[in-house]
Scaffold this motif. Structure first.
Motif, short mmCIF file in Angstrom:
data_model
loop_
_atom_site.label_atom_id
_atom_site.label_comp_id
_atom_site.label_asym_id
_atom_site.label_seq_id
_atom_site.Cartn_x
_atom_site.Cartn_y
_atom_site.Cartn_z
N ALA A 23 0.83 -1.20 0.00
CA ALA A 23 0.00 0.00 0.00
C ALA A 23 0.87 1.25 0.00
CB ALA A 23 -0.92 0.01 1.22
N ALA A 24 0.42 2.24 -0.73
CA ALA A 24 1.02 3.58 -0.73
C ALA A 24 2.44 3.64 -1.26
CB ALA A 24 0.98 4.19 0.69
N LYS A 43 -3.42 10.87 -3.09
CA LYS A 43 -4.19 9.98 -3.94
C LYS A 43 -4.96 9.02 -3.02
CE LYS A 43 -4.59 8.37 -8.29
NZ LYS A 43 -6.01 8.15 -7.96
N GLU A 44 -6.25 8.90 -3.26
CA GLU A 44 -7.03 7.96 -2.44
C GLU A 44 -6.51 6.54 -2.62
OE1 GLU A 44 -11.21 7.89 -2.60
OE2 GLU A 44 -11.45 10.03 -2.27
N PRO A 45 -6.53 5.77 -1.55
CA PRO A 45 -6.10 4.37 -1.73
C PRO A 45 -7.03 3.69 -2.72
CG PRO A 45 -7.11 4.68 0.42
CD PRO A 45 -6.96 6.04 -0.20
N ILE A 47 -9.40 1.02 -3.98
CA ILE A 47 -10.28 0.03 -3.37
C ILE A 47 -10.50 -1.06 -4.41
CG2 ILE A 47 -12.54 -0.38 -2.36
CD1 ILE A 47 -10.70 1.53 -0.77
N LYS B 328 -1.04 5.79 6.83
CA LYS B 328 -0.78 5.86 5.39
C LYS B 328 -1.96 6.45 4.63
CE LYS B 328 2.08 1.88 4.51
NZ LYS B 328 1.97 0.48 4.15
N ASP B 329 -3.15 6.21 5.15
CA ASP B 329 -4.34 6.55 4.38
C ASP B 329 -5.05 7.82 4.85
OD1 ASP B 329 -3.86 4.41 2.82
OD2 ASP B 329 -5.41 3.12 3.67
N ARG B 332 -5.45 10.39 2.48
CA ARG B 332 -5.97 9.88 1.22
C ARG B 332 -7.44 9.50 1.35
NH1 ARG B 332 -2.82 5.63 -1.67
NH2 ARG B 332 -2.58 4.27 0.13
N PRO B 335 -10.10 13.12 -0.11
CA PRO B 335 -9.22 14.31 -0.07
C PRO B 335 -9.87 15.55 -0.68
CG PRO B 335 -8.44 12.70 -1.68
CD PRO B 335 -9.55 12.05 -0.92
N GLN B 367 -8.40 -0.90 4.17
CA GLN B 367 -8.61 0.21 3.26
C GLN B 367 -10.05 0.16 2.77
OE1 GLN B 367 -5.46 -0.19 0.33
NE2 GLN B 367 -4.27 1.38 1.38
#
Ligand SMILES: Nc1nc2c(ncn2[C@@H]2O[C@H](COP(=O)(O)OP(=O)(O)OP(=O)(O)O)[C@@H](O)[C@H]2O)c(=O)[nH]1
Ligand SMILES: [Mg+2]
Lengths: 244, 1119
Positions: A23-24, A43-45, A47, B328-329, B332, B335, B367
C-alpha cells in the motif's frame, strides 16, 4: 476493442498489465503519471482495483495497455488473482524508502511466477526516487549515498533511500525481471518502464490479443482453479446449484 | 477445515438435544434471539423474553396534553416484545418465541416496501420509560399508558420540568394488550422487573441523548445552546452538495415536525412517514443521528457511552500495524472534501479508525474503512461514527473488512448470482466476453458506493441502506446494471465495461429522460430513476434472498480463500520451511490452523454450555421465552477464511498440537481421567481437550515451546512452528539434532549445560522414550551375545524385543549411562577463568580453589593410586603437543579440570552424592555432550532417527490415543502428566520432584559405581580399538557386564576400581576424542562430512559398552 484482425497501418495490440505492491508505494500515482502525465499529492487508496488504458507507440507497432491498478493492503491480496488473471505484464512496485515494501514485492514476484500466466513479463519498480539523493536526475549514478541514510533520516533534505539500487538490481537479475527506479512525482523513468515492458512482450503473445475465448485467456486457465476466483462460478455454478 | 463438521456434529449431539442449538448453520437457521436482534437492531445482549399481541395507539399530533380519547390518533396492531433492556413494538407480524416457526420469526426479511426491516413501531430502551400506568379499558383487559423521557432529558437540572411544561412535549402512548389475562400479567410482571432494573441507566441515556442534534433542533429558539451537538464536520466545512438543490431546509422542517409528534432519537416511533422521509434523503444535520437510529448503533452507544473515549485513553500512545496502515491513508480519504484537508478532519478520522482497530483487532484496519468513516464523519460526531462503524463491521456488512475480506468476496458471488438470475442475457454476455463482474462491482460494495458515486448520491443510498440493510447494496447494484444494460451488452471487455459505468456515475444528476415532452418526466434525474428501479423493480430482492445466496455460496468462497491463504502463507514462511517437504509444510499448516480453530470452537461450546447450565439452574421454570443460543453468530469464528481471529498458538495449544503428532506428548493420566469424568456425555463436552487425548505437560515441552518462540511473545506463529520442526526434522543430521537438544538446555546460551541441565536432559530422554522409541533402531548392540552376525540386523521398531530386552529397556540403560558419562566428563564451573587467558594462565590459587570446589563431583569412585595415575597423564598442565591450547578457552578447562579433579583426596571423594551437590557447579559443553551421546549407539540412534521420527507431521497419531504407558511397564509408576509445573531452571531440585527425578537421583547418587562403570567401558572400548577384538576379550566383557549387573543394586559399592594399566591410554584417547569434538564444534556447520571419520570412531566404541547391565539396574531401582 481493437483486435489484431483489424487491418491498421501499424499493428496494434492490447496488453493486460497489472500493478502490484504494498500500500502507498505509488502504484496509482505511476499509472496516473503514465496515463495523464499528472501527479496528486493525496491519492485515495485504491479500493479493489482501478482500470485505465493508455497507448504506447513503438517503432513497429502500437501497444494498448489495459492497466489494472490494484489495492496494496495485505488483506486485498486474496483479490489479486482476479486482477492478474491473464495478465501479460506486471509492474511490481516498491517504495525505495521502505524496506518492507521490497519484501512484499518479492512475495508478489513469487506469486506471479507461480500463479500467473506463464511468460508474464515482470518489471520491478522502485518508486519515489525523488525522495533520495539521486533525485531521479540520473538514476543509479550515486547509489553509494545510501550509506549515510540513517543520519539523514527524518530530515526533509536528506536521503531517505533505504534500499540500495544494487540490492534490488541484483534481485531483479536473479529473477529475470526488468528493473527501474522511478518517481511518479517528477515523472522520472515512468514512461521508460512501460516502454520497456512493451518491448519485452514477446511478439507471439501479441498475435493473440485477449478477447472472447482468446488464446491469452486460455493461457492462464491452467492455474485458474486454485485461485480465489470469483468467476469460478461459471465453471461451478451448475454443479454447486447456484440456482440463479 | 478437516474436522470441523465432525466436531460440530459431536457438539450438537452432546449439547442437550432439546435445546436445538444449531451450531453449524447459524445463518441458515438463525436463533430466535439473533432474529430478534436484527429486527430491532439491538445488540447481542438482548433476548426476546416475552412477547404479546398488542395495539399501539399514538395520540394525534395536535392532541392537547391529557387528551386521552383512545379513539383518536393512530392505531397499529402488532406485537410487543420485551427483552432485558428494551420494549419493542413492531407491526410486522413476527414472533420470536420458542414455539414460533422460522417463517414467522424471519418474516421481517420479506418485502419491506419502505417499511424497513423493523416495520412501524418503536424500540424503547426501558430506561427511557418514565412512567407506566394501567388504564381501565372496556374492550381490553389490559391497557398500558407509557410515558417516556422524550424531551425531558436535555433539560438541565435547574429547570424543573413541571414549571417548564409548555416547552416540553410529553410522549405518551397507549398499548392495549390482546391476550389471555395470564399472558398479560406475565408480560406486565416482566416489564415491571425490567423497568426496575433500568432505573439506574437514565444517566447514560441522558449522556447519549445530549449528543443528538434533534435535541437542539426541537428546543425553542430562546433556549438553544450556543454550541449545538456535533453533527459532523459538515457543520464546520459545509456539507457536500448544494443545500438549495438538496432542499435541505424543507427536509429539516418536515423532520422537525415528525420528531415533535413521534418522539426524537431514542424514543422515536416509526410511522410510515418516517420511511418516506428517509427515501427522499435526509437533511444534513439530522443525517448522522438518523443513521445512528436506523442502524441501531445508538443502542451500542447507550450500552457503553464512554467506550470510545475510554478506548482512546486506554491505548493512547500504543502502536500497532493497523495504526501504521491507518496513518498511510489519513491524507488519502475523501481528499476533495475540505474537512479532510484540515487537521481537524484528519484527527477525527485518525481517532475513530484507531479506536476501532483496538476494539476489533480481528478487523483492525482495512482500506475502504477510511473512506466510509470519512463519509460518516461529515455527518456525525466521532463517537457516533465509532459505534456506527461497529454496527457496520459486525452486523451490516460482516466480513467485508476482515483480514480475508470473505464477506466482500461472498457478496460479490451473491451479486453475480443475482445478475444471472435477474438479467440472464446480460449475464451471458459477460461470460462470453470474459468480463469479471466483480472487478467492477467490488468497490461499490466495499465502499458502500461512496467511492463510486458523487458523494451526495452515495449518501442517499446510505440513508436507505442503514434502515433496510445490506440488500440495498444489491438492489442498487442490480439497478445500475439494468439501467445500463443496453450499453453493457455492447461492451466486450473489462475496459469498455468499466468506462460505461464510470460515465454513468458521473451523469447521475442529469435528467433521465432529457428528450421527454413531459416536463415532469424530464425533471427526473438519473439518480431518482436509479432509486425507483432499485426499490421497485428489484423489490423482490429481500434480505432472505441475500441470506439464502450467501449460505449457498459460502463454502465455496471460504474454501477458495483458504486454499489461497494457505498457498500464500506457505510461500511466505521463510527459508526454514524449505527443509521440510511441501507436503509436510502443508500438513503442518492444516494441523496448526485446525487445532487453533477447534480450540476456539471448543471454547465457545464450553462457554455456551456453562452459560446454559447456569441459566437452566437459575430460571428453568419461569422463563419459557428464553432466547436460545445467543451468540450463535460467532460460532464460525476461527475459520481461516473468516479472518484469522487467532493465528497464534499459546502453550496449551502447543501441547495439544504436539499430542496430535507425537505419542510422547500425550499425558499418562489420560485414561484414568476419562474413567473419572467420562460418565456423562455432557461432561465430555466440557473437556478442554475435546475428543483428543490430554496432552502431557513436561518441562521438555515447555523448553521446546520457548525455543520455538523466537520472538519471546509467549505465542507461536505458524512460521515459528515450521522453523522449529524444520530444525528437528529437516536436516536429518545427527549433529544438528544433538546441537538442538543441547541448545534447548543451554539456558543462557553460553555453550554449557549445568548439572541441573544434565539431569533435565536425561529426564527428557526418558520422557520422550517412555512410550517406546520409533524410527530406525539397530538391534545389534542390545546384548553382547547378539554381536556377531546379527549386528547388521534390520532396524527394529520400538516393539522389537531382542532376547527379552527391548530397545526401550535398553534405552533406560543408555540414559543412565548418559548421566554417568556426563558427570564423568563434566567440567567444573570456573567462571573467572573463562575469559582471556584461560585456565592455564589464571593464577594457581584460583585453580586450586576451583578444583577443590568441584572435587567431589569428579572424584566419584576413584581410588588413590588411580588418582595419581590420572594426575600424571591428565594434569592441568597438559603435555606438550596436546591439541587444546588456550585458543579454545571454553573447552580447554574442561579437559584440564577433568584430570585435575581426580587429584582430590579420598575422603572427599566418598561424599558420594556430590554429583548432585549444587555447591559444586559443573557443566558439560556441547562437544562433551556429543561425545557422550555418540558413545552409546542407542542414544545416537535416538538423535539420528527416533526423535525426529517421533513427530508425525503428516499422518498424526490418529484419533485414538496411544495406550497410556502400556509399552513401558518399567516406568508405569512414573507420572509425567501429573507433574506440577516445575520452574524451568531450578537449582538442583531439593526432593521437590519425586517420581522420575527420584530415580535419576538414585542413579546419580550411585556415583562411584557409575563412574567406575563408565571408565571400565572406556577401557573396553580402548582394548577393542587397540587389540582389534581378540576372541577372549568378549568373554571378559560379558563377565564384566554381568558383574555390574549384580553390583548395581549395591549402593555406594566401590566396584569397578580396576587398575588396568590400559586405562591411562583410554584416558588420553578420550582426550583426543574430546579435542576432536572441539575441533568440530569450532568449525560449526563445516559440514558433517568432515567429522564423520571421528564420529565413526566414537561409534565404534559403542558396541563394547553394552547397556544390558545398567538397564537391569534401573529395573532394580523400580523394585
Ligand atoms: N515523493 C513521492 N511521493 C509519491 C510518489 N508516488 C506516490 N507518492 C505518494 O505516495 C502516496 C501513495 O500513492 P498511491 O499512488 O496512492 O499509492 P498506491 O500504491 O496506489 O497505494 P494503494 O492504492 O493503497 O495500494 C500518495 O500520497 C502519493 O502522493 C513519488 O514518486 N514520490
Ligand atoms: Mg492505489
Amino acid at each position: 476493442m481493437e483486435g489484431p484482425g483489424n487491418a491498421a497501418p501499424k499493428p496494434s495490440s492490447s496488453v493486460k498489465l497489472v500493478l502490484l505492491g504494498e500500500a502507498a508505494v505509488g502504484k496509482s500515482s505511476l499509472v496516473l503519471r503514465f496515463v495523464n502525465n499528472d501527479f496528486q499529492e493525496n491519492k485515495e487508496p485504491t479500493i479493489g482495483a482501478a482500470f485505465l488504458t493508455q497507448k504506447c507507440n513503438l517503432p513497429t507497432r502500437t501497444i494498448k495497455f489495459e492497466i489494472w491498478d490494484t489495492a496494496g493492503q495485505e488483506r486485498f491480496a486474496s483479490l489479486a488473482p482476479m486482477y492478474y488473471r491473464n495478465a501479460q505484464a506486471a509492474l511490481v512496485v516498491y517504495d525505495l524508502t521502505k524496506p518492507t515494501s521490497l519484501v512484499k514485492a518479492k512475495h508478489w514476484v513469487a506469486e506471479l511466477q507461480r500463479q500467473a500466466s506463464p511468460g508474464i513479463v515482470i518489471a520491478l519498480v522502485g518508486n519515489k526516487l525523488d525522495l533520495t539523493n539521486d533525485g531521479g536526475a540520473d538514476a543509479g549514478a550515486d547509489a553509494g549515498a545510501a550509506g549515510d541514510d540513517e543520519g539523514a533520516e527524518g530530515e526533509g533534505s536528506g536521503d531517505a533511500r533505504k534500499i540500495p539500487t544494487e540490492e534490488a538490481q541484483a534481485y531483479a537479475e536473479e529473477e529475470g525481471l526488468l528493473f527501474f527506479e522511478t518517481s511518479a512525482k517528477t515523472g522520472h523513468n515512468v514512461t521508460d518502464v512501460f516502454t520497456a515492458i512493451a518491448n519485452a512482450i514477446p511478439e507471439t503473445s501479441l498475435k493473440s490479443t485477449r478477447g472472447p475465448g482468446g488464446a491469452a485467456a486460455a493461457v492462464g486457465r491452467g492455474a485458474d482453479e486454485q485461485r480465489v476466483n470469483l468467476s469460478g462460478q461459471r465453471d461451478n455454478a451448475a454443479k454447486e446449484g447456484c440456482a440463479c | 477445515m478437516l474436522n470441523l463438521s465432525s466436531l460440530v456434529q459431536k457438539a450438537q449431539q452432546l449439547i442437550d438435544p432439546t435445546q436445538g442449538l444449531n451450531l453449524s448453520n447459524s445463518d441458515k437457521n438463525p436463533s430466535k434471539a439473533s432474529l430478534f436482534q436484527s429486527q430491532f437492531r439491538l445488540s447481542s445482549s438482548q433476548n426476546p423474553l416475552y412477547e404479546i399481541n398488542a395495539e399501539l395507539t399514538i395520540p394525534p399530533p395536535n392532541a392537547t396534553q391529557g387528551d386521552r380519547d383512545s379513539d383518536r390518533g393512530y392505531h397499529y396492531a402488532g406485537k410487543l416484545h420485551l427483552s432485558e433492556a428494551y420494549l419493542c413494538f413492531s407491526t410486522t407480524p413476527s414472533s420470536f418465541v420458542r414455539s414460533a416457526n422460522t417463517a414467522t420469526s424471519s418474516v421481517f426479511t420479506g418485502q419491506t416496501h419502505g417499511a424497513g426491516p423493523s416495520g412501524n413501531g418503536f424500540t424503547f430502551p426501558l430506561c427511557a420509560i418514565r412512567k407506566v400506568e394501567r388504564l381501565n379499558s372496556q374492550s381490553f383487559q389490559f391497557a398500558l399508558a407509557i410515558t417516556t423521557w422524550n424531551s425531558f432529558l436535555s433539560v438541565t437540572g435547574k429547570e424543573n420540568p413541571p414549571t417548564d411544561k409548555k416547552n416540553l412535549r410529553e410522549q405518551r402512548i397507549t398499548l392495549h394488550l390482546a391476550d389471555t389475562r395470564h399472558a398479560c400479567e406475565r408480560f406486565c410482571d416482566g416489564l415491571k422487573k425490567g423497568l426496575r432494573a433500568a432505573v439506574g441507566n437514565v444517566g447514560r441515556l441522558r449522556k447519549v441523548v445530549a449528543e443528538c442534534y434533534s435535541e437542539h433542533l426541537l428546543r425553542p429558539e430562546e433556549k438553544k445552546d450556543a454550541s449545538p451537538p456535533d453533527a459532523g464536520l459538515g457543520m464546520m466545512f459545509r456539507y457536500p452538495g448544494d443545500p438549495k438543490k438538496l432542499r435541505d431546509r424543507a427536509k429539516m422542517r418536515l423532520w422537525a415536525e415528525y420528531l415533535r409528534d413521534n418522539g426524537r432519537n431514542i424514543t422515536i416511533i416509526r410511522q410510515p412517514t418516517f420511511h418516506k422521509l428517509i427515501r427522499v434523503g435526509l437533511p444534513n444535520r439530522l443525517r448522522g443521528e438518523i443513521w445512528e437510529m436506523t442502524s441501531g448503533s445508538i443502542h451500542l452507544r447507550l450500552e457503553n457511552p464512554t467506550l470510545y473515549a475510554d478506548t482512546l485513553a486506554k491505548f493512547a500512545g500504543k502502536e500497532s500495524l493497523a495504526i501504521d496502515e491507518i496513518e498511510k491513508d489519513l491524507n488519502r480519504s475523501l481528499p476533495e472534501y475540505p474537512g479532510f484537508q484540515d487537521e481537524e478532519g484528519i484527527g477525527r478520522l485518525r481517532r475513530v479508525l484507531t479506536a476501532y482497530s483496538w476494539i476489533n483487532p480481528d478487523v483492525g484496519y482495512c482500506q475502504a474503512m477510511n473512506i466510509v468513516v470519512a463519509a460518516l464523519l461529515i455527518y456525525m460526531s466521532e463517537s457516533q461514527a465509532f459505534f456506527l462503524l461497529s454496527s457496520l463491521c459486525e452486523r451490516l456488512v460482516p466480513g467485508y473488512y476482515s483480514t480475508t475480506m470473505y464477506g466482500t468476496l461472498l457478496d460479490q458471488k451473491v451479486f453475480e448470482c443475482l445478475v444471472e438470475r435477474t438479467m440472464p442475457i446480460l449475464w451471458e454476455h459477460l461470460v462470453k466476453s470474459d468480463v469479471q463482474l466483480s472487478v467492477v462491482s467490488l468497490p461499490w460494495f466495499l465502499s458502500l458506493y461512496i467511492n463510486s458515486m458523487p458523494l451526495v448520491f452515495a449518501f442517499r443510498v446510505l440513508d436507505v441502506f442503514f434502515v433496510e440493510g445490506p440488500k440495498v447494496l444489491f438492489q442498487v447494484g442490480l439497478a445500475i446494471m439494468r439501467i445500463n444494460g443496453e450499453e453493457l451488452l455492447d461492451a466486450a471487455d473489462d475496459g469498455t465495461f468499466i468506462s460505461v459505468l464510470k460515465s454513468y456515475f458521473s451523469r447521475l444528476d442529469e435528467s433521465a429522460h432529457p428528450k421527454s415532452e413531459n416536463p415532469k418526466l424530464r425533471a427526473v434525474t438519473k439518480f431518482q430513476e436509479l432509486m425507483v428501479v432499485a426499490f421497485k423493480e428489484f423489490s423482490q430482492i429481500t434480505h432472505s434472498t441475500i441470506t439464502d445466496l450467501r449460505l449457498r455460496n459460502k463454502d465455496a468462497v471460504l474454501r477458495n480463500i483458504e486454499s489461497f491463504t494457505k498457498r500464500t502463507a506457505i510461500r511466505n514462511l521463510g527459508p526454514d520451511s524449505k527443509l521440510l517437504s511441501a507436503d509436510e509444510v502443508g500438513a503442518l499448516y492444516d494441523r496448526f490452523y485446525t487445532l487453533l480453530y477447534e480450540r476456539q470452537q471448543r471454547d465457545l461450546i464450553i462457554q455456551e454450555e456453562t452459560r446454559r447450565r447456569a441459566r437452566d439452574s437459575r430460571a428453568r421454570a419461569q422463563d419459557l421465552f428464553r432466547g436460545e443460543g445467543e451468540g450463535d453468530h460467532i460460532v464460525d469464528k476461527g475459520r481461516i477464511a473468516l479472518g484469522p481471529s487467532t493465528s497464534m498458538m499459546d502453550y496449551n495449544a502447543f501441547r495439544e498440537f504436539l499430542a496430535s503428532m507425537s505419542k510422547w506428548a500425550v499425558a499418562d493420566t489420560q485414561l484414568q481421567a476419562q474413567a473419572h469424568t467420562g460418565n456423562r456425555k455432557s461432561d465430555a463436552l466440557l473437556n478442554p481437550w475435546g475428543s483428543g487425548p490430554e496432552p502431557a505437560d513436561h518441562e521438555f515441552m515447555r523448553r521446546l515451546f520457548k525455543s520455538w518462540d523466537v520472538g519471546g511473545t509467549g505465542e507461536l506463529t505458524l512460521a515459528n512452528v515450521v522453523s522449529g520442526l524444520a530444525r528437528i526434522k529437516g536436516r536429518r543430521d545427527i549433529m544438528g539434532a544433538m546441537n538442538y537438544f543441547f541448545e534447548l538446555y543451554d539456558d543462557d546460551s553460553d555453550g554449557k549445560v549445568d548439572r541441573e541441565g544434565i539431569l533435565r536432559i536425561s529426564e527428557a530422554l526418558l520422557f520422550l522414550s517412555r512410550r517406546g522409541l520409533e524410527g530406525a533402531l539397530s538391534p545389534s548392540t542390545s546384548t553382547p551375545t547378539s554381536n556377531g552376525a546379527n549386528s547388521q540386523g534390520q532396524p527394529g521398531t520400538s516393539e522389537t524385543d531382542l532376547g527379552g530386552v527391548s530397545a526401550n529397556e535398553r534405552f533406560l540403560g543408555s540414559v543412565s549411562a548418559f548421566i554417568r558419562r556426563c558427570f564423568e566428563y563434566a567440567d567444573p564451573d570456573r567462571p573467572r577463568t573463562q575469559d582471556g587467558q584461560a585456565g592455564e594462565e589464571g593464577g594457581e590459587e584460583e585453580r586450586e580453589k576451583a578444583q577443590a570446589d568441584n572435587s567431589e563431583a569428579f572424584a566419584i569412585g576413584d581410588d588413590d593410586d588411580e588418582d595419581e595415575d590420572e594426575l600424571d597423564l591428565l594434569g592441568p598442565d597438559s603435555p606438550p603437543g596436546s591439541p587444546k591450547p588456550a585458543a579454545k578457552p571454553s573447552t580447554t578447562p574442561a579437559l584440564s579440570t577433568d584430570g585435575s579433579a581426580r587429584r582430590v583426596s579420598r575422603a572427599q571423594s566418598e561424599a558420594a552424592n556430590a554429583a548432585l551437590d549444587p555447591a559444586n557447579p559443573l557443566h558439560i559443553t556441547l562437544p562433551t555432550f556429543r561425545m557422550v551421546v555418540l558413545a552409546d549407539e542407542l542414544l545416537e540412534q535416538f538423535f539420528e532417527s527416533s526423535f525426529p521420527t517421533s513427530f508425525h507431521i503428516m499422518e498424526g497419531l490418529g484419533s485414538s490415543a496411544p495406550p497410556a504407558s502400556s509399552s513401558l511397564t518399567t516406568f508405569s509408576s512414573i507420572n509425567f502428566g501429573h507433574r506440577a509445573a516445575m520452574p524451568a531452571i531450578a537449582p538442583a531440585a531439593q526432593g521437590a520432584t519425586r517420581g522420575l527425578r527420584g530415580v535419576l537421583d538414585n542413579i546419580v547418587t550411585d556415583g562411584m559405581r557409575v563412574a567406575a562403570e563408565v571408565r571400565k567401558r572406556m577401557d573396553e572400548a580402548q582394548k577393542e580399538l587397540e587389540k582389534t577384538a581378540l576372541p577372549g576379550q568378549k568373554d571378559e566383557d560379558d563377565e564384566d557386564d554381568a558383574d555390574i549387573g549384580v553390583e548395581i543394586g549395591v549402593r555406594g559399592g566401590g566396584a569397578g576400581s580396576s587398575t588396568d594399566p590400559e586405562r591411562r591410554r583410554v584416558r588420553s584417547e578420550d582426550r583426543d576424542l574430546l579435542s576432536g569434538a572441539d575441533a568440530e564444534a569450532g568449525a560449526t556447520g563445516s559440514g558433517s562430512g568432515s567429522g564423520s571419520g571421528r564420529e565413526g570412531k566414537l561409534v565404534d566404541i559403542g558396541p563394547g559398552m553394552s547397556d544390558a547391565g545398567p538397564s537391569k539396574g534401573v529395573v532394580e531401582f523400580e523394585g
